[in-house]
Design a protein around this motif. Structure first.
Motif, PDB file in Angstrom:
ATOM      1  N   PRO A 217      14.755  29.558 117.937  1.00 23.17           N
ATOM      2  CA  PRO A 217      13.635  29.148 118.794  1.00 23.17           C
ATOM      3  C   PRO A 217      12.911  30.362 119.366  1.00 23.17           C
ATOM      4  O   PRO A 217      13.521  31.364 119.720  1.00 23.17           O
ATOM      5  N   ILE A 218      11.605  30.255 119.444  1.00 25.27           N
ATOM      6  CA  ILE A 218      10.779  31.338 119.984  1.00 25.27           C
ATOM      7  C   ILE A 218      10.537  31.053 121.460  1.00 25.27           C
ATOM      8  O   ILE A 218      10.152  29.954 121.835  1.00 25.27           O
ATOM      9  N   THR A 219      10.779  32.051 122.266  1.00 25.88           N
ATOM     10  CA  THR A 219      10.513  31.945 123.693  1.00 25.88           C
ATOM     11  C   THR A 219       9.253  32.741 123.988  1.00 25.88           C
ATOM     12  O   THR A 219       9.103  33.866 123.510  1.00 25.88           O
ATOM     13  N   LYS A 220       8.366  32.136 124.773  1.00 28.01           N
ATOM     14  CA  LYS A 220       7.132  32.822 125.172  1.00 28.01           C
ATOM     15  C   LYS A 220       7.121  32.917 126.683  1.00 28.01           C
ATOM     16  O   LYS A 220       7.379  31.941 127.380  1.00 28.01           O
ATOM     17  N   LEU A 221       6.828  34.120 127.166  1.00 31.29           N
ATOM     18  CA  LEU A 221       6.790  34.372 128.593  1.00 31.29           C
ATOM     19  C   LEU A 221       5.501  35.115 128.904  1.00 31.29           C
ATOM     20  O   LEU A 221       5.172  36.087 128.215  1.00 31.29           O
ATOM     21  N   LYS A 222       4.776  34.634 129.893  1.00 35.36           N
ATOM     22  CA  LYS A 222       3.545  35.305 130.302  1.00 35.36           C
ATOM     23  C   LYS A 222       3.637  35.564 131.791  1.00 35.36           C
ATOM     24  O   LYS A 222       3.873  34.657 132.587  1.00 35.36           O
ATOM     25  N   PHE A 223       3.471  36.836 132.157  1.00 28.55           N
ATOM     26  CA  PHE A 223       3.502  37.247 133.554  1.00 28.55           C
ATOM     27  C   PHE A 223       2.592  38.442 133.739  1.00 28.55           C
ATOM     28  O   PHE A 223       2.698  39.428 133.001  1.00 28.55           O
ATOM     29  N   ASP A 224       1.713  38.370 134.715  1.00 26.31           N
ATOM     30  CA  ASP A 224       0.869  39.500 135.091  1.00 26.31           C
ATOM     31  C   ASP A 224       0.117  40.089 133.896  1.00 26.31           C
ATOM     32  O   ASP A 224       0.219  41.276 133.617  1.00 26.31           O
ATOM     33  N   THR A 225      -0.576  39.278 133.171  1.00 27.92           N
ATOM     34  CA  THR A 225      -1.373  39.631 131.986  1.00 27.92           C
ATOM     35  C   THR A 225      -0.553  40.145 130.799  1.00 27.92           C
ATOM     36  O   THR A 225      -1.112  40.462 129.765  1.00 27.92           O
ATOM     37  N   LYS A 226       0.752  40.220 130.931  1.00 27.16           N
ATOM     38  CA  LYS A 226       1.605  40.635 129.817  1.00 27.16           C
ATOM     39  C   LYS A 226       2.172  39.389 129.143  1.00 27.16           C
ATOM     40  O   LYS A 226       2.584  38.445 129.809  1.00 27.16           O
ATOM     41  N   LYS A 227       2.185  39.412 127.818  1.00 25.76           N
ATOM     42  CA  LYS A 227       2.713  38.287 127.048  1.00 25.76           C
ATOM     43  C   LYS A 227       3.886  38.775 126.213  1.00 25.76           C
ATOM     44  O   LYS A 227       3.780  39.778 125.505  1.00 25.76           O
ATOM     45  N   TYR A 228       4.988  38.048 126.309  1.00 24.20           N
ATOM     46  CA  TYR A 228       6.200  38.373 125.569  1.00 24.20           C
ATOM     47  C   TYR A 228       6.515  37.212 124.637  1.00 24.20           C
ATOM     48  O   TYR A 228       6.478  36.058 125.046  1.00 24.20           O
ATOM     49  N   GLU A 229       6.839  37.516 123.392  1.00 28.47           N
ATOM     50  CA  GLU A 229       7.330  36.537 122.434  1.00 28.47           C
ATOM     51  C   GLU A 229       8.623  37.108 121.895  1.00 28.47           C
ATOM     52  O   GLU A 229       8.662  38.258 121.457  1.00 28.47           O
ATOM     53  N   TYR A 230       9.685  36.301 121.913  1.00 28.27           N
ATOM     54  CA  TYR A 230      10.975  36.835 121.492  1.00 28.27           C
ATOM     55  C   TYR A 230      11.955  35.721 121.152  1.00 28.27           C
ATOM     56  O   TYR A 230      11.759  34.563 121.491  1.00 28.27           O
ATOM     57  N   HIS A 231      13.016  36.127 120.450  1.00 28.59           N
ATOM     58  CA  HIS A 231      14.180  35.268 120.226  1.00 28.59           C
ATOM     59  C   HIS A 231      15.193  35.688 121.286  1.00 28.59           C
ATOM     60  O   HIS A 231      15.476  36.883 121.434  1.00 28.59           O
ATOM     61  N   ALA A 232      15.746  34.735 122.017  1.00 25.22           N
ATOM     62  CA  ALA A 232      16.619  35.051 123.146  1.00 25.22           C
ATOM     63  C   ALA A 232      17.848  35.867 122.745  1.00 25.22           C
ATOM     64  O   ALA A 232      18.440  36.549 123.575  1.00 25.22           O
ATOM     65  N   SER A 233      18.237  35.829 121.492  1.00 29.32           N
ATOM     66  CA  SER A 233      19.415  36.582 121.063  1.00 29.32           C
ATOM     67  C   SER A 233      19.095  38.040 120.721  1.00 29.32           C
ATOM     68  O   SER A 233      20.006  38.838 120.531  1.00 29.32           O
ATOM     69  N   LYS A 234      17.818  38.400 120.662  1.00 28.71           N
ATOM     70  CA  LYS A 234      17.424  39.756 120.233  1.00 28.71           C
ATOM     71  C   LYS A 234      16.457  40.376 121.228  1.00 28.71           C
ATOM     72  O   LYS A 234      15.297  40.621 120.897  1.00 28.71           O
ATOM     73  N   ILE A 235      16.930  40.632 122.447  1.00 26.74           N
ATOM     74  CA  ILE A 235      16.043  41.173 123.478  1.00 26.74           C
ATOM     75  C   ILE A 235      16.719  42.285 124.263  1.00 26.74           C
ATOM     76  O   ILE A 235      17.938  42.434 124.221  1.00 26.74           O
ATOM     77  N   SER A 236      15.910  43.027 124.997  1.00 29.75           N
ATOM     78  CA  SER A 236      16.423  44.127 125.810  1.00 29.75           C
ATOM     79  C   SER A 236      17.226  43.573 126.991  1.00 29.75           C
ATOM     80  O   SER A 236      17.143  42.387 127.331  1.00 29.75           O
ATOM     81  N   GLU A 237      17.979  44.428 127.629  1.00 27.19           N
ATOM     82  CA  GLU A 237      18.836  44.012 128.742  1.00 27.19           C
ATOM     83  C   GLU A 237      18.032  43.482 129.930  1.00 27.19           C
ATOM     84  O   GLU A 237      18.394  42.471 130.536  1.00 27.19           O
ATOM     85  N   GLY A 238      16.914  44.123 130.258  1.00 21.45           N
ATOM     86  CA  GLY A 238      16.079  43.670 131.369  1.00 21.45           C
ATOM     87  C   GLY A 238      15.466  42.308 131.103  1.00 21.45           C
ATOM     88  O   GLY A 238      15.477  41.421 131.966  1.00 21.45           O
ATOM     89  N   LEU A 239      14.942  42.129 129.903  1.00 23.49           N
ATOM     90  CA  LEU A 239      14.351  40.848 129.532  1.00 23.49           C
ATOM     91  C   LEU A 239      15.424  39.762 129.467  1.00 23.49           C
ATOM     92  O   LEU A 239      15.180  38.613 129.824  1.00 23.49           O
ATOM     93  N   LYS A 240      16.620  40.140 129.052  1.00 20.42           N
ATOM     94  CA  LYS A 240      17.735  39.184 129.006  1.00 20.42           C
ATOM     95  C   LYS A 240      18.072  38.681 130.413  1.00 20.42           C
ATOM     96  O   LYS A 240      18.339  37.497 130.615  1.00 20.42           O
ATOM     97  N   LYS A 241      18.041  39.576 131.414  1.00 21.56           N
ATOM     98  CA  LYS A 241      18.319  39.173 132.807  1.00 21.56           C
ATOM     99  C   LYS A 241      17.272  38.174 133.296  1.00 21.56           C
ATOM    100  O   LYS A 241      17.606  37.168 133.916  1.00 21.56           O
ATOM    101  N   VAL A 242      15.998  38.467 133.017  1.00 23.43           N
ATOM    102  CA  VAL A 242      14.915  37.581 133.435  1.00 23.43           C
ATOM    103  C   VAL A 242      15.030  36.243 132.708  1.00 23.43           C
ATOM    104  O   VAL A 242      14.903  35.175 133.320  1.00 23.43           O
ATOM    105  N   ASN A 243      15.307  36.274 131.408  1.00 20.29           N
ATOM    106  CA  ASN A 243      15.435  35.060 130.617  1.00 20.29           C
ATOM    107  C   ASN A 243      16.573  34.183 131.141  1.00 20.29           C
ATOM    108  O   ASN A 243      16.415  32.968 131.291  1.00 20.29           O
ATOM    109  N   THR A 244      17.703  34.793 131.444  1.00 19.10           N
ATOM    110  CA  THR A 244      18.849  34.051 131.976  1.00 19.10           C
ATOM    111  C   THR A 244      18.528  33.449 133.336  1.00 19.10           C
ATOM    112  O   THR A 244      18.871  32.294 133.612  1.00 19.10           O
TER     113      THR A 244
END
Length: 142
Positions: free
Chosen positions: A102-129
Motif C-alpha cells: 500500500p502507498i501512503t501519502k502524507l502532505k504537510f507544510d507544502t511538502k508531499k511524501y509518497e512511500y511504502h511504510a516498510s521502506k522509510i527513514s527513521e524520522g518518517l517512520k516515527k511520524v507514520n507510527t
C-alpha cells in the motif's frame, strides 16, 4: 392534478435545511494522510487534521463499514503531532512503486511524501507510527 402534486413534492424536497452539516471548519488542512489499496485486504482511508485540532477520518475501503468520523484531537495529541511533523520529517525522497504494497501519502507544510511504510527513514517512520496510532484510537473509539 398530477402536475400540482409533482410540483409540491419537488418543492418540499428541493429546499432542505442545513441539517447534518458539520460544525467543524473545513479550511486548509494542516496534515493530509492517505493509505492506499493493496492486492489484499488493506484498509484504505483518508485522515485530515486541521490547525485548530479538528480532524476528519474517511474510511474509503476496509473490513468494516465505510464511514466518516469527525472530531477534535486532544491538546497534547495535537502538540505531539505538530512537534513530530516539524522535527522528524526531513525532505521528501524519491519514490519507487512496489507491487502489492500500500502507498501512503502524507502532505504537510507544502511538502508531499509518497512511500511504502516498510521502506522509510527513521524520522518518517516515527511520524507514520504516531499517525497510525491516532487513527487506530479514533476508529476503535467509535
Amino acid at each position: 392534478m398530477k402536475k400540482i402534486y409533482m410540483i409540491l413534492v419537488f418543492t418540499l424536497f428541493a429546499c432542505k435545511s442545513g441539517e447534518g452539516t458539520s460544525a467543524i471548519p473545513q479550511g486548509e488542512p494542516l496534515l493530509q494522510y492517505s493509505k492506499g489499496p493493496c492486492l489484499g485486504r488493506c484498509p484504505v482511508y483518508d485522515f485530515m487534521v486541521y490547525p485548530d485540532g479538528n480532524f476528519t477520518y474517511k474510511n474509503v475501503r476496509a473490513i468494516g463499514p465505510n464511514k466518516e468520523i469527525k472530531g477534535r484531537l486532544a491538546t497534547e495529541e495535537m502538540e505531539k503531532l505538530t512537534s513530530a511533523l516539524k522535527s522528524e520529517l526531513g525532505t521528501p525522497s524519491a519514490f519507487k512503486r512496489v507491487r502489492d504494497l500500500p502507498i501512503t501519502k502524507l502532505k504537510f507544510d507544502t511538502k508531499k511524501y509518497e512511500y511504502h511504510a516498510s521502506k522509510i527513514s527513521e524520522g518518517l517512520k516515527k511520524v507514520n507510527t504516531l499517525i497510525e496510532d491516532m487513527v487506530a484510537g479514533i476508529v476503535v473509539g467509535q
